[in-house]
Design a protein around this motif. Structure first.
Motif, PDB file in Angstrom:
ATOM      1  N   LYS A 111       0.815  -1.215   0.000  1.00  0.00           N
ATOM      2  CA  LYS A 111       0.000   0.000   0.000  1.00  0.00           C
ATOM      3  C   LYS A 111       0.845   1.259   0.000  1.00  0.00           C
ATOM      4  N   LYS A 112       1.934   1.271   0.788  1.00  0.00           N
ATOM      5  CA  LYS A 112       2.778   2.452   0.877  1.00  0.00           C
ATOM      6  C   LYS A 112       4.138   2.183   0.229  1.00  0.00           C
ATOM      7  N   GLY A 113       4.814   3.258  -0.143  1.00  0.00           N
ATOM      8  CA  GLY A 113       6.144   3.119  -0.711  1.00  0.00           C
ATOM      9  C   GLY A 113       6.126   2.862  -2.205  1.00  0.00           C
ATOM     10  N   ILE A 114       7.311   2.595  -2.749  1.00  0.00           N
ATOM     11  CA  ILE A 114       7.449   2.458  -4.207  1.00  0.00           C
ATOM     12  C   ILE A 114       7.464   1.004  -4.661  1.00  0.00           C
ATOM     13  N   SER A 115       7.299   0.061  -3.727  1.00  0.00           N
ATOM     14  CA  SER A 115       7.393  -1.364  -4.094  1.00  0.00           C
ATOM     15  C   SER A 115       6.390  -1.737  -5.177  1.00  0.00           C
ATOM     16  N   LYS A 116       5.170  -1.202  -5.077  1.00  0.00           N
ATOM     17  CA  LYS A 116       4.137  -1.549  -6.055  1.00  0.00           C
ATOM     18  C   LYS A 116       4.509  -1.061  -7.446  1.00  0.00           C
ATOM     19  N   TYR A 117       5.210   0.084  -7.529  1.00  0.00           N
ATOM     20  CA  TYR A 117       5.616   0.611  -8.830  1.00  0.00           C
ATOM     21  C   TYR A 117       6.741  -0.229  -9.429  1.00  0.00           C
ATOM     22  N   ILE A 118       7.655  -0.693  -8.581  1.00  0.00           N
ATOM     23  CA  ILE A 118       8.739  -1.556  -9.059  1.00  0.00           C
ATOM     24  C   ILE A 118       8.174  -2.884  -9.556  1.00  0.00           C
ATOM     25  N   LEU A 119       7.247  -3.464  -8.779  1.00  0.00           N
ATOM     26  CA  LEU A 119       6.644  -4.735  -9.157  1.00  0.00           C
ATOM     27  C   LEU A 119       5.856  -4.608 -10.458  1.00  0.00           C
ATOM     28  N   ALA A 120       5.097  -3.510 -10.587  1.00  0.00           N
ATOM     29  CA  ALA A 120       4.335  -3.278 -11.822  1.00  0.00           C
ATOM     30  C   ALA A 120       5.277  -3.122 -13.012  1.00  0.00           C
ATOM     31  N   GLY A 121       6.413  -2.446 -12.802  1.00  0.00           N
ATOM     32  CA  GLY A 121       7.392  -2.284 -13.873  1.00  0.00           C
ATOM     33  C   GLY A 121       7.961  -3.613 -14.333  1.00  0.00           C
ATOM     34  N   LEU A 122       8.193  -4.523 -13.389  1.00  0.00           N
ATOM     35  CA  LEU A 122       8.710  -5.859 -13.736  1.00  0.00           C
ATOM     36  C   LEU A 122       7.665  -6.662 -14.508  1.00  0.00           C
ATOM     37  N   PHE A 123       6.406  -6.582 -14.057  1.00  0.00           N
ATOM     38  CA  PHE A 123       5.340  -7.299 -14.757  1.00  0.00           C
ATOM     39  C   PHE A 123       5.186  -6.805 -16.198  1.00  0.00           C
ATOM     40  N   LEU A 124       5.290  -5.487 -16.384  1.00  0.00           N
ATOM     41  CA  LEU A 124       4.997  -4.884 -17.688  1.00  0.00           C
ATOM     42  C   LEU A 124       6.212  -4.791 -18.602  1.00  0.00           C
ATOM     43  N   PHE A 125       7.384  -5.128 -18.096  1.00  0.00           N
ATOM     44  CA  PHE A 125       8.604  -4.945 -18.895  1.00  0.00           C
ATOM     45  C   PHE A 125       8.525  -5.618 -20.267  1.00  0.00           C
ATOM     46  N   PRO A 126       8.090  -6.883 -20.378  1.00  0.00           N
ATOM     47  CA  PRO A 126       8.016  -7.495 -21.717  1.00  0.00           C
ATOM     48  C   PRO A 126       7.061  -6.756 -22.655  1.00  0.00           C
ATOM     49  N   VAL A 127       5.915  -6.294 -22.096  1.00  0.00           N
ATOM     50  CA  VAL A 127       4.945  -5.564 -22.921  1.00  0.00           C
ATOM     51  C   VAL A 127       5.538  -4.248 -23.398  1.00  0.00           C
ATOM     52  N   HIS A 128       6.176  -3.512 -22.489  1.00  0.00           N
ATOM     53  CA  HIS A 128       6.797  -2.235 -22.864  1.00  0.00           C
ATOM     54  C   HIS A 128       7.880  -2.441 -23.907  1.00  0.00           C
ATOM     55  N   LEU A 129       8.653  -3.495 -23.749  1.00  0.00           N
ATOM     56  CA  LEU A 129       9.747  -3.774 -24.681  1.00  0.00           C
ATOM     57  C   LEU A 129       9.236  -3.977 -26.097  1.00  0.00           C
TER      58      LEU A 129
ATOM     59  N   PHE B 285       6.167   0.734 -31.324  1.00  0.00           N
ATOM     60  CA  PHE B 285       4.937   0.966 -32.086  1.00  0.00           C
ATOM     61  C   PHE B 285       4.181   2.190 -31.547  1.00  0.00           C
ATOM     62  N   MET B 286       4.180   2.354 -30.233  1.00  0.00           N
ATOM     63  CA  MET B 286       3.519   3.506 -29.632  1.00  0.00           C
ATOM     64  C   MET B 286       4.210   4.805 -30.023  1.00  0.00           C
ATOM     65  N   LEU B 287       5.535   4.792 -30.088  1.00  0.00           N
ATOM     66  CA  LEU B 287       6.279   5.995 -30.469  1.00  0.00           C
ATOM     67  C   LEU B 287       5.983   6.420 -31.900  1.00  0.00           C
ATOM     68  N   LEU B 288       5.545   5.478 -32.728  1.00  0.00           N
ATOM     69  CA  LEU B 288       5.234   5.783 -34.126  1.00  0.00           C
ATOM     70  C   LEU B 288       3.757   6.114 -34.339  1.00  0.00           C
ATOM     71  N   SER B 289       2.940   5.939 -33.308  1.00  0.00           N
ATOM     72  CA  SER B 289       1.505   6.150 -33.450  1.00  0.00           C
ATOM     73  C   SER B 289       1.134   7.613 -33.191  1.00  0.00           C
ATOM     74  N   LYS B 290       0.260   8.160 -34.029  1.00  0.00           N
ATOM     75  CA  LYS B 290      -0.233   9.524 -33.843  1.00  0.00           C
ATOM     76  C   LYS B 290      -1.330   9.590 -32.784  1.00  0.00           C
ATOM     77  N   ARG B 291      -1.840   8.432 -32.374  1.00  0.00           N
ATOM     78  CA  ARG B 291      -2.891   8.389 -31.364  1.00  0.00           C
ATOM     79  C   ARG B 291      -2.327   8.109 -29.967  1.00  0.00           C
ATOM     80  N   LYS B 292      -1.011   8.013 -29.868  1.00  0.00           N
ATOM     81  CA  LYS B 292      -0.353   7.817 -28.580  1.00  0.00           C
ATOM     82  C   LYS B 292       0.567   9.004 -28.316  1.00  0.00           C
ATOM     83  N   PHE B 293       0.750   9.338 -27.037  1.00  0.00           N
ATOM     84  CA  PHE B 293       1.678  10.405 -26.693  1.00  0.00           C
ATOM     85  C   PHE B 293       2.122  10.246 -25.251  1.00  0.00           C
ATOM     86  N   PHE B 294       3.288  10.760 -24.971  1.00  0.00           N
ATOM     87  CA  PHE B 294       3.798  10.780 -23.601  1.00  0.00           C
ATOM     88  C   PHE B 294       4.599  12.052 -23.428  1.00  0.00           C
TER      89      PHE B 294
END
Length: 230
Positions: free
Chosen positions: A135-153, A158-167
């Motif tokens: 609930k507290k701290g950054i552990s949940k963000y680290i864990l979420a980053g590990l779970f999503l790493f393959p998807v982000h990779l 493709f997202m960087l090339l899309s006109k409907r995506k932005f960051f």
């Protein structure tokens, strides 16, 4: 000198501090009478308070009491601990302040981060994990980053090339623009071609029921930082 504390009860000898909840800010009639506003919370709390104050006349400078997980705005300005600032104010010592720009996105505002790319999925999963020992701290963000790493990779190119995506992430302003990534905010218009959109804004997940996003500079707030000339 009047001080408003939002989100936490703060008391300090010789200082006139009014304590309110975040939900009460919009109905506070004498906001212009406060010299300083203490924001207790993380980046999302700062964003929501700035959104409310954007339409209310005030002259207050901001004191950050960062209690969130990342506190990017506080780190950017290297704000000292709350007690140090309150002690300086009680002694009448001068304090330095630094401007922090903020931007409007249709009816919303953000200070440093906005998008519908990997940041959105990361925040969504992190908030899903906000329970128990995570609930507290950054552990949940680290864990979420590990779970999503393959998807982000796989998906980020493709997202960087899309006109409907932005960051947008202004702390990386040395990268003005790289595909759909923006380190610098200029007036821009983005067509998401969808009337119902989930966006990440400074760590908050918000819903925008419009297909076209208008993003422009909206103003700036002043944040107390260190001892010195104001």
């Amino acid at each position: 000198m009047r001080i408003l504390s939002i989100g936490q009860t703060i008391e300090y000898d010789s200082l006139d501090i009014l304590n309110i909840n975040e939900s009460d800010l919009a109905t506070l009639l004498d906001i212009a009478s406060f010299n300083y506003i203490i924001i207790n919370g993380g980046d999302g709390t700062i964003r929501r308070i700035v959104k409310i104050l954007h339409t209310i006349k005030h002259n207050a400078k901001f004191i950050l009491n960062p209690t969130g997980s990342f506190n990017v705005v506080a780190k950017i300005h290297r704000v000292p601990q709350l007690d140090i600032i309150l002690s300086a104010l009680s002694q009448g010592l001068p304090l330095k302040s630094e401007p922090q720009p903020y931007y409007s996105l249709n009816d919303e505002v953000f200070l440093f981060s906005a998008g519908n790319m990997g940041d959105l999925q990361h925040i969504f999963l992190s908030e899903t994990l906000r329970f128990g020992i995570l609930k507290k701290g950054i552990s949940k963000y680290i864990l979420a980053g590990l779970f999503l790493f393959p998807v982000h990779l796989i998906m980020t190119p493709f997202m960087l090339l899309s006109k409907r995506k932005f960051f947008i992430f202004t702390p990386a302003k040395f990268i003005q623009k790289f595909g759909s990534f923006y380190g610098e905010v200029k007036e821009m218009c983005i067509n998401l071609k969808n009337n119902y959109n989930l966006l990440e804004l400074d760590g908050d997940i918000v819903t925008v029921e419009e297909s076209i996003l208008h993003i422009v500079s909206a103003g700036e707030i002043y944040i107390l930082t260190t001892l010195g000339n104001t």
